[in-house]
Design a protein around this motif. Structure first.
Motif, PDB file in Angstrom:
ATOM      1  N   GLU A   1     -15.771  -6.791  -8.691  1.00 21.44           N
ATOM      2  CA  GLU A   1     -15.493  -6.460  -7.297  1.00 21.44           C
ATOM      3  C   GLU A   1     -14.055  -6.788  -6.903  1.00 21.44           C
ATOM      4  OE1 GLU A   1     -18.515  -8.369  -4.926  1.00 21.44           O
ATOM      5  OE2 GLU A   1     -20.055  -7.440  -6.189  1.00 21.44           O
ATOM      6  N   GLY A   2     -13.602  -7.971  -7.291  1.00 21.25           N
ATOM      7  CA  GLY A   2     -12.304  -8.413  -6.786  1.00 21.25           C
ATOM      8  C   GLY A   2     -11.247  -8.659  -7.841  1.00 21.25           C
ATOM      9  N   GLY A   3     -11.515  -8.261  -9.065  1.00 23.03           N
ATOM     10  CA  GLY A   3     -10.540  -8.542 -10.119  1.00 23.03           C
ATOM     11  C   GLY A   3     -10.688  -9.958 -10.641  1.00 23.03           C
ATOM     12  N   ILE A   4     -10.103 -10.206 -11.775  1.00 29.22           N
ATOM     13  CA  ILE A   4     -10.298 -11.478 -12.444  1.00 29.22           C
ATOM     14  C   ILE A   4      -9.696 -12.643 -11.663  1.00 29.22           C
ATOM     15  CG2 ILE A   4      -8.179 -11.459 -13.814  1.00 29.22           C
ATOM     16  CD1 ILE A   4     -11.671 -12.497 -15.058  1.00 29.22           C
ATOM     17  N   GLU A   5      -8.663 -12.369 -10.887  1.00 32.21           N
ATOM     18  CA  GLU A   5      -8.017 -13.464 -10.152  1.00 32.21           C
ATOM     19  C   GLU A   5      -8.873 -13.932  -8.985  1.00 32.21           C
ATOM     20  OE1 GLU A   5      -7.182 -10.424  -9.909  1.00 32.21           O
ATOM     21  OE2 GLU A   5      -7.053  -9.945  -7.775  1.00 32.21           O
ATOM     22  N   SER A   6      -9.876 -13.151  -8.629  1.00 39.18           N
ATOM     23  CA  SER A   6     -10.760 -13.569  -7.541  1.00 39.18           C
ATOM     24  C   SER A   6     -11.913 -14.425  -8.069  1.00 39.18           C
ATOM     25  CB  SER A   6     -11.316 -12.348  -6.816  1.00 39.18           C
ATOM     26  OG  SER A   6     -12.381 -11.779  -7.551  1.00 39.18           O
ATOM     27  N   LEU A   7     -11.941 -14.591  -9.357  1.00 38.88           N
ATOM     28  CA  LEU A   7     -12.998 -15.402  -9.959  1.00 38.88           C
ATOM     29  C   LEU A   7     -12.589 -16.873  -9.992  1.00 38.88           C
ATOM     30  CD1 LEU A   7     -15.538 -16.002 -11.570  1.00 38.88           C
ATOM     31  CD2 LEU A   7     -14.438 -15.067 -13.593  1.00 38.88           C
ATOM     32  N   THR A   8     -13.040 -17.620  -8.998  1.00 42.63           N
ATOM     33  CA  THR A   8     -12.797 -19.059  -8.959  1.00 42.63           C
ATOM     34  C   THR A   8     -14.143 -19.758  -8.980  1.00 42.63           C
ATOM     35  OG1 THR A   8     -12.926 -19.397  -6.562  1.00 42.63           O
ATOM     36  CG2 THR A   8     -10.836 -18.577  -7.457  1.00 42.63           C
ATOM     37  N   MET A   9     -14.123 -20.999  -9.377  1.00 37.62           N
ATOM     38  CA  MET A   9     -15.385 -21.729  -9.489  1.00 37.62           C
ATOM     39  C   MET A   9     -16.070 -21.843  -8.126  1.00 37.62           C
ATOM     40  SD  MET A   9     -15.622 -22.228 -12.675  1.00 37.62           S
ATOM     41  CE  MET A   9     -16.748 -23.511 -13.185  1.00 37.62           C
ATOM     42  N   ARG A  10     -15.289 -22.024  -7.081  1.00 36.39           N
ATOM     43  CA  ARG A  10     -15.883 -22.153  -5.747  1.00 36.39           C
ATOM     44  C   ARG A  10     -16.530 -20.841  -5.298  1.00 36.39           C
ATOM     45  NH1 ARG A  10     -13.139 -27.364  -4.051  1.00 36.39           N
ATOM     46  NH2 ARG A  10     -11.316 -27.167  -5.351  1.00 36.39           N
ATOM     47  N   ARG A  11     -15.785 -19.771  -5.452  1.00 36.26           N
ATOM     48  CA  ARG A  11     -16.337 -18.475  -5.037  1.00 36.26           C
ATOM     49  C   ARG A  11     -17.576 -18.136  -5.864  1.00 36.26           C
ATOM     50  NH1 ARG A  11     -11.373 -16.283  -2.772  1.00 36.26           N
ATOM     51  NH2 ARG A  11     -10.294 -16.058  -4.760  1.00 36.26           N
ATOM     52  N   LEU A  12     -17.481 -18.455  -7.147  1.00 32.32           N
ATOM     53  CA  LEU A  12     -18.605 -18.179  -8.033  1.00 32.32           C
ATOM     54  C   LEU A  12     -19.847 -18.931  -7.566  1.00 32.32           C
ATOM     55  CD1 LEU A  12     -19.726 -16.880 -10.526  1.00 32.32           C
ATOM     56  CD2 LEU A  12     -18.566 -18.591 -11.932  1.00 32.32           C
ATOM     57  N   ALA A  13     -19.640 -20.174  -7.198  1.00 30.47           N
ATOM     58  CA  ALA A  13     -20.758 -20.980  -6.706  1.00 30.47           C
ATOM     59  C   ALA A  13     -21.322 -20.387  -5.416  1.00 30.47           C
ATOM     60  CB  ALA A  13     -20.290 -22.410  -6.466  1.00 30.47           C
ATOM     61  N   GLU A  14     -20.421 -20.043  -4.517  1.00 26.72           N
ATOM     62  CA  GLU A  14     -20.835 -19.463  -3.244  1.00 26.72           C
ATOM     63  C   GLU A  14     -21.693 -18.220  -3.473  1.00 26.72           C
ATOM     64  OE1 GLU A  14     -18.589 -18.421   0.995  1.00 26.72           O
ATOM     65  OE2 GLU A  14     -17.550 -18.121  -0.901  1.00 26.72           O
ATOM     66  N   GLU A  15     -21.219 -17.375  -4.374  1.00 27.57           N
ATOM     67  CA  GLU A  15     -21.954 -16.159  -4.742  1.00 27.57           C
ATOM     68  C   GLU A  15     -23.389 -16.498  -5.154  1.00 27.57           C
ATOM     69  OE1 GLU A  15     -20.254 -13.376  -4.478  1.00 27.57           O
ATOM     70  OE2 GLU A  15     -21.164 -11.822  -5.733  1.00 27.57           O
TER      71      GLU A  15
END
Lengths: 233, 233
Positions: A30-44
């Motif tokens: 959805e947001g490209g590899i740079e949008s993959l952070t541990m926090r966002r991943l957890a939120e997801e």
DNA sequence: TATGAGTATCTTACGATGTAAGATAATCTT
DNA sequence: AAGATTATCTTACATCGTAAGATACTCATA
């Protein structure tokens, strides 16, 4: 009120390595590899960042993991096709396999960049290459020539190549023309080439190349060259 | 005491975009690209991090900048060699040019990864490709075929390719053997290939390939294929 | 020589990131 | 029901890029 049997907002699916990796792929899609952070991943996943670390050692492992997930997807697609690979058939078989890998990667545009940086020990990638080697053996290749072949193909074996220039999705035509004009004396050959290409195919924007055609062009050069070596072996 | 004409610890050379980029290249050469941070870069120059921003918009510009610096180095090396490129000579000329680019990149092992991620609008890279196109034109290539050729070469034109497997500098042989053993039934073709290669060249560690030889092998396949197309055009 | 306008550098601060350490809660075993 | 194991959360820290503004340096002009 509403005391017992409190209706929590979500049914609370437990985390797992698989769920984490799947969500990571989705995020990257959805947001490209740079949008993959541990926090966002957890939120997801409806969790906190540190909870991920129970299922995954660190972010590196997440990245290695999603490479493996994509490679698995590639294997699934590649294993579905089944063309004869004995003798002269090898070329078509390899070609199809590579192009099916490419199809998968086109759905995950961030993946090539990741594959590129990661020193691949991904089991799925190894399985992919194993099958590729098998096809070439069917074609009569020696192990030695097969080995050379893998190096020659490089990332192309997995369905992608470095794009060295901007494919220029969108981006103004007028600016492009001006730029072309201004560097004509500095870069006569390049400008000559590009203007002719634009002229021949007026539909295409400057720098807009048919990636699929170009990919197959390069692939076929290599496969044809290898085939010639196979025959004279 | 020692009041007037206070002897400062350093003569205090003023910063400049060039000095910043040079220091950035040095830093990357020594510690890899991940060791290149704005703070460390500033420290290397005896300044504070924010001072860099007077000479450079942001880190992106630093990265683009050092790509251009390396590409400049490549041009310097490539322009030094001068072999006839008319007609059949084109192949040797292109080959040499590409291999000289490779030599430079081998001195900056972080550079391929950077070139790979950056959508190159680097003037030096453009100059490089312009010269390459010139050589092919000398060989009688149409602009169209030249264009295909650039795509076919991909990053190889600049002297590098994706390394898809660990080149395994160091790393235990015993472990390698054990791994090989354990995955023999999962990856029969790959294991077959690797064991034979190790057997044929016992000096080499598992996975240790002669990168230079492999690079030239792939390069020559492509150049030969292009040459054939040139003749039948 | 003093002044004031650029030019260049530094100080401080903020939000984002990966993740270490340990508290807490959920689940399972007995 | 109690204790052990498994899973999740809270808090905190170092490191990163960099925004905003204060400070120091340089140099032409009055």
């Amino acid at each position: 009120m509403a005391t017992h049997a409190e209706r929590g907002p979500e049914p609370r699916i437990p985390l797992s390595r698989e769920r984490v990796l799947r969500a990571a792929v989705d995020l990257a899609d959805e947001g490209g590899i740079e949008s993959l952070t541990m926090r966002r991943l957890a939120e997801e996943l409806g969790a906190e960042a540190m909870s991920l670390y129970y299922h995954v050692a660190n972010k590196e492992e997440v990245l290695d993991g999603i490479v493996d997930v994509i490679a698995g997807e590639i294997n699934e697609a590649a294993d579905r096709i089944d063309v004869p690979s004995k003798g002269v058939g090898w070329k078509k078989a390899v070609r199809q396999r590579v192009l099916s890998a490419r199809e998968v990667l086109l759905r995950h545009s961030w993946a090539p960049g990741l594959f590129a940086t990661r020193t691949n020990e991904s089991p799925a990638v190894l399985r992919y290459f194993d099958a590729l080697v098998g096809l070439m053996r069917d074609g009569g290749f020696s192990y030695d020539l097969t080995h050379h072949a893998l190096h020659a193909l490089g990332s192309r074996a997995l369905g992608f190549t470095q794009e060295l220039f901007d494919t220029g999705d969108g981006a103004g035509d007028e600016k492009a023309d001006a730029v072309l004009e201004s560097m004509a004396e500095q870069l006569p050959n390049l400008v000559g080439m590009m203007t002719e290409i634009v002229h021949d195919d007026p539909d295409s924007t400057l720098g807009r190349c048919d990636d699929q055609t170009e990919f197959e062009f390069g692939l076929d050069i290599i496969l044809d060259g290898l085939d010639r070596m196979r025959e004279t072996a």
